[in-house]
Write a protein that holds these residues in place. Structure first.
Motif, short mmCIF file in Angstrom:
data_model
loop_
_atom_site.label_atom_id
_atom_site.label_comp_id
_atom_site.label_asym_id
_atom_site.label_seq_id
_atom_site.Cartn_x
_atom_site.Cartn_y
_atom_site.Cartn_z
N VAL A 44 -9.70 -36.56 16.88
CA VAL A 44 -8.58 -37.43 17.40
C VAL A 44 -7.88 -37.32 16.53
N VAL A 45 -8.14 -37.38 15.42
CA VAL A 45 -6.69 -36.80 14.28
C VAL A 45 -5.90 -35.18 14.39
N LEU A 46 -6.82 -34.23 15.07
CA LEU A 46 -6.75 -32.90 15.40
C LEU A 46 -5.90 -32.75 16.46
N VAL A 47 -6.15 -33.10 17.21
CA VAL A 47 -5.88 -32.82 18.52
C VAL A 47 -3.70 -33.16 18.30
N PRO A 48 -3.02 -34.29 18.05
CA PRO A 48 -1.69 -34.87 17.93
C PRO A 48 -1.44 -33.49 16.75
N CYS A 49 -2.23 -33.31 15.50
CA CYS A 49 -1.57 -32.06 14.95
C CYS A 49 -1.61 -30.86 15.62
N ALA A 50 -2.53 -30.55 16.43
CA ALA A 50 -2.48 -28.96 16.80
C ALA A 50 -0.68 -28.98 17.57
N ILE A 52 1.64 -30.73 17.69
CA ILE A 52 2.81 -30.32 16.72
C ILE A 52 2.98 -28.71 16.04
N ALA A 53 1.91 -28.84 15.86
CA ALA A 53 1.69 -27.09 15.35
C ALA A 53 2.14 -26.06 15.97
N GLY A 54 2.09 -26.67 17.51
CA GLY A 54 2.29 -25.30 18.07
C GLY A 54 1.16 -25.81 19.88
N SER A 55 0.30 -25.94 19.77
CA SER A 55 -0.80 -25.23 20.14
C SER A 55 -1.91 -26.60 20.62
N LEU A 56 -3.14 -26.36 21.74
CA LEU A 56 -5.01 -26.48 21.19
C LEU A 56 -5.55 -24.77 21.22
N TRP A 57 -4.64 -24.11 22.16
CA TRP A 57 -4.85 -22.75 22.79
C TRP A 57 -4.91 -22.03 22.41
N PRO A 58 -4.95 -20.28 20.81
CA PRO A 58 -3.98 -19.66 20.91
C PRO A 58 -4.57 -19.18 21.98
N GLU A 59 -3.44 -18.04 21.89
CA GLU A 59 -3.57 -16.22 23.40
C GLU A 59 -4.53 -15.75 23.43
N THR A 60 -5.15 -15.19 21.79
CA THR A 60 -5.96 -15.03 21.20
C THR A 60 -7.41 -15.97 21.00
N ALA A 61 -7.41 -16.70 22.17
CA ALA A 61 -9.12 -17.39 21.75
C ALA A 61 -9.62 -16.11 22.53
N ALA A 62 -9.30 -16.20 23.46
CA ALA A 62 -10.30 -15.84 24.37
C ALA A 62 -10.72 -14.82 24.17
N SER A 63 -10.19 -13.91 22.87
CA SER A 63 -10.93 -12.61 22.92
C SER A 63 -11.94 -12.77 21.63
N ALA A 64 -11.93 -13.89 21.29
CA ALA A 64 -12.59 -14.19 19.79
C ALA A 64 -13.82 -13.42 20.18
N PRO A 65 -14.68 -12.64 19.24
CA PRO A 65 -16.06 -13.03 19.49
C PRO A 65 -16.69 -14.34 19.82
N ILE A 66 -18.09 -14.68 20.30
CA ILE A 66 -18.89 -15.41 20.73
C ILE A 66 -19.43 -16.22 19.36
N PHE A 67 -19.64 -15.52 18.49
CA PHE A 67 -19.59 -16.09 16.91
C PHE A 67 -18.92 -16.76 16.39
N ALA A 68 -17.90 -16.24 17.24
CA ALA A 68 -16.32 -17.18 16.33
C ALA A 68 -16.36 -18.42 16.89
N TRP A 69 -17.43 -18.95 17.28
CA TRP A 69 -17.25 -20.16 18.36
C TRP A 69 -18.09 -21.21 16.88
#
Length: 139
Positions: A44-50, A52-69
């Motif tokens: 709940v605290v992180l969502v508004p902070c993210a 404000i900082a730009g977005s919740l889903w960065p452009e490169t998130a989809a290409s992150a390796p599975i173990f990064a999650w």
């Protein structure tokens, strides 16, 4: 550099405070319920902070390796185990053991990645942390 060191120390202090608060909550609920509320409130605290900082889903998130999650799942285990340990071992011993574990895994990961560093100094640092944990428990 001094600012970064201060930020690191302050973050460590907040980890200890968070562990203590979650441990208190775990005394009246359970370690898993304490972990659940820790993560829900954090979300709940992180969502508004993210946002404000730009977005919740960065452009490169989809290409992150599975173990990064895996960090979120590991975080649940970390929070729940800390919440369970604090009331049983106390903040100082739990904190010391957490730092010792962090140092052991950090040195191991640096070795696996081939990062530079003086091995004997890294091992001595881990040994000093373990010695500090042991000394803090002597009566």
């Amino acid at each position: 550099m001094i600012f970064l060191i201060g930020l690191g120390v302050a973050s460590g202090m907040l980890v200890t405070l968070s562990r203590q608060l979650n441990g208190r909550l775990a005394l009246t609920t359970s370690a898993m319920q304490s972990s659940f509320w820790n993560h829900l409130v954090g979300f709940v605290v992180l969502v508004p902070c993210a946002l404000i900082a730009g977005s919740l889903w960065p452009e490169t998130a989809a290409s992150a390796p599975i173990f990064a999650w895996a960090g979120g799942a590991i975080g649940v285990i970390f929070v729940a185990s800390g919440s369970w340990l604090i009331p049983r071992l106390g903040a100082a011993l739990t904190g010391g053991l957490l730092v010792a574990g962090q140092m052991l895994s950090s040195v191991s990961l640096d070795l696996l990645r081939g990062e530079g560093g003086v091995l004997w100094m890294q091992i001595a640092g881990v040994a000093l942390i373990l010695l500090g944990v042991w000394l803090s428990r002597r009566r």
